[in-house]
Design a protein around this motif. Structure first.
Motif, short mmCIF file in Angstrom:
data_model
loop_
_atom_site.label_atom_id
_atom_site.label_comp_id
_atom_site.label_asym_id
_atom_site.label_seq_id
_atom_site.Cartn_x
_atom_site.Cartn_y
_atom_site.Cartn_z
N SER A 5 0.81 -1.23 0.00
CA SER A 5 0.00 0.00 0.00
C SER A 5 0.84 1.28 0.00
CB SER A 5 -0.99 0.00 1.15
OG SER A 5 -0.30 -0.04 2.36
N GLY A 6 1.92 1.31 0.81
CA GLY A 6 2.75 2.52 0.90
C GLY A 6 3.26 2.94 -0.46
N SER A 7 4.02 2.06 -1.12
CA SER A 7 4.62 2.45 -2.41
C SER A 7 3.55 2.58 -3.49
CB SER A 7 5.71 1.47 -2.83
OG SER A 7 5.26 0.16 -2.64
N PHE A 8 2.49 1.76 -3.42
CA PHE A 8 1.45 1.85 -4.46
C PHE A 8 0.71 3.19 -4.37
CE2 PHE A 8 -2.82 1.06 -6.24
CZ PHE A 8 -2.44 0.70 -7.52
N ASN A 9 0.37 3.59 -3.13
CA ASN A 9 -0.36 4.85 -2.97
C ASN A 9 0.46 6.03 -3.48
OD1 ASN A 9 -3.01 4.45 -1.87
ND2 ASN A 9 -2.02 3.58 -0.09
N SER A 10 1.80 6.04 -3.18
CA SER A 10 2.56 7.21 -3.64
C SER A 10 2.74 7.17 -5.16
CB SER A 10 3.90 7.36 -2.91
OG SER A 10 4.63 6.20 -3.06
N TRP A 11 2.88 5.97 -5.73
CA TRP A 11 2.95 5.87 -7.20
C TRP A 11 1.63 6.36 -7.82
CZ3 TRP A 11 -0.24 3.10 -10.47
CH2 TRP A 11 0.13 3.09 -11.83
N LEU A 12 0.51 5.94 -7.21
CA LEU A 12 -0.81 6.29 -7.75
C LEU A 12 -1.03 7.81 -7.71
CD1 LEU A 12 -3.39 4.97 -8.88
CD2 LEU A 12 -4.26 4.86 -6.55
N LYS A 13 -0.58 8.42 -6.59
CA LYS A 13 -0.74 9.86 -6.42
C LYS A 13 0.02 10.59 -7.54
CE LYS A 13 -0.13 13.28 -2.86
NZ LYS A 13 0.75 13.56 -1.75
N ASN A 14 1.27 10.17 -7.77
CA ASN A 14 2.07 10.80 -8.85
C ASN A 14 1.41 10.60 -10.20
OD1 ASN A 14 4.00 11.75 -7.16
ND2 ASN A 14 5.32 9.95 -7.35
#
Ligand code: UTP
Length: 310
Positions: free
Chosen positions: A282-291
């Motif tokens: 979730s951590g890395s996916f959420n920041s990738w998704l935000k970008n």
């Protein structure tokens, strides 16, 4: 004459013999129900939902290209011993937990895809005289209390068929079985009509049948007497419509969220939502998704501006 033994639901039927044409070519040789929501296949979520409702006997109505499902619920001795040897305890648990010791899996083949009603009829011998649950794994449900557990709770009081429904936009009634009825308590309706895929202006309501059912074993007789429709298919909706003429049937507006994973867009939404809260990614996916969202937004704004000044 039925010889009903249990006053709760002990068996669930998983019709998984469909061709999954909307997902071709991936479904050419692999089951749609093995599509992963991050790292767990749809069918495992469905079985876990049944298990959480106290159901221990799982009946799969399978067809060609569905062998992977039988393997998934079988013991994987070689894999387990490798994981044990390499001390990958967490992975070992995740593999073993697929099939708890008190869960029993049974398989029956539907050798021609003659519709959902026909698939359920194929399970008759394994179900016997007790009322039973039906779960369509491609209707993926997320809820605080799993949806089938909510329905079994209702069943224990009612001892009648209960069909899960949700409100859909009127423009979509032609994609669903549509029911109407009167509310007997919040979220629970005494059904008085069910029609398969009515046109929006002919639909009796916007309450659509989704992939969770508790069915009285009397449904088998109704399904057996159905005349095959287009493509020789026997529709479950028609079986429920004739059952309704003989006994009470309820529809239940469940609490929770449904993803139509039989469609590409519904499947993608489910994967993204689950990934956003997945403990591992979730951590890395959420920041990738935000970008990703920000850059897509910036690109669209730029494109709109250049279209405007062109
Ligand atoms: P769908 O209508 O989603 O059909 O069936 P499908 O074949 O899976 O997918 P598409 O439309 O070709 O993309 C609803 C459920 O009923 C099962 C399917 O496996 C799915 O879980 N089913 C359908 C059967 O088991 N047998 C059938 O003859 C038809």
């Amino acid at each position: 004459m039925r010889n009903k033994i249990s006053s709760t639901i002990t068996k669930a039927v998983f019709p998984i013999a469909g061709l999954g044409t909307r997902f071709l070519p991936v479904t050419k040789a692999s089951p749609k129900e093995m599509l992963p929501i991050v790292d767990k296949p749809l069918i495992q979520y469905a079985v876990e939902e049944a298990y959480a409702a106290g159901i221990r006997q799982m009946i799969f109505v399978t067809g060609r290209t569905k062998r992977a499902i039988e393997d998934h619920f079988d013991t994987a001795y070689e894999l387990e011993s490798i994981l044990e040897y390499s001390q990958k305890q967490q992975l070992l648990e995740s593999v073993r937990n697929v099939t708890p010791d008190d869960m029993h899996c049974m398989y029956v083949r539907q050798n021609r895809t003659l519709g959902l009603g026909h698939a359920i009829l194929c399970a008759e011998k394994l179900v016997g005289d007790d009322d039973f649950a039906v779960i369509l794994a491609d209707d993926f449900m997320i809820a605080e209390q799993p949806v089938m557990a909510q329905m079994v709770e209702q069943y224990k009081r009612l001892q009648k068929s209960i069909i899960a429904v949700q409100n859909v936009p009127r423009t979509q009634t032609n994609l669903y079985g549509i029911v109407s009825g009167s509310e007997v308590q919040p979220g629970l309706f005494g059904m008085n009509n069910i029609v398969e895929k009515p046109l929006p202006d002919e639909a009796p309501s916007t309450m659509a049948v989704v992939g969770r059912y508790i069915l009285a074993a009397t449904i088998f007789e109704e399904l057996r007497n159905q005349q095959p429709g287009i493509g020789g298919e026997i529709q479950l909706t028609d079986g429920i419509a004739s059952l309704l003429k003989k006994e009470r049937v309820f529809s239940y507006h469940f609490n929770g969220k449904r993803y139509d994973c039989g469609s590409k867009i519904g499947y993608l939404k489910a994967v993204v939502d689950i990934a956003c809260s997945h403990p591992e990614v979730s951590g890395s996916f959420n920041s990738w998704l935000k970008n990703k969202v920000q850059s897509t937004h910036a690109q669209t704004t730029k494109q709109n501006q250049s279209d405007y000044f062109a």
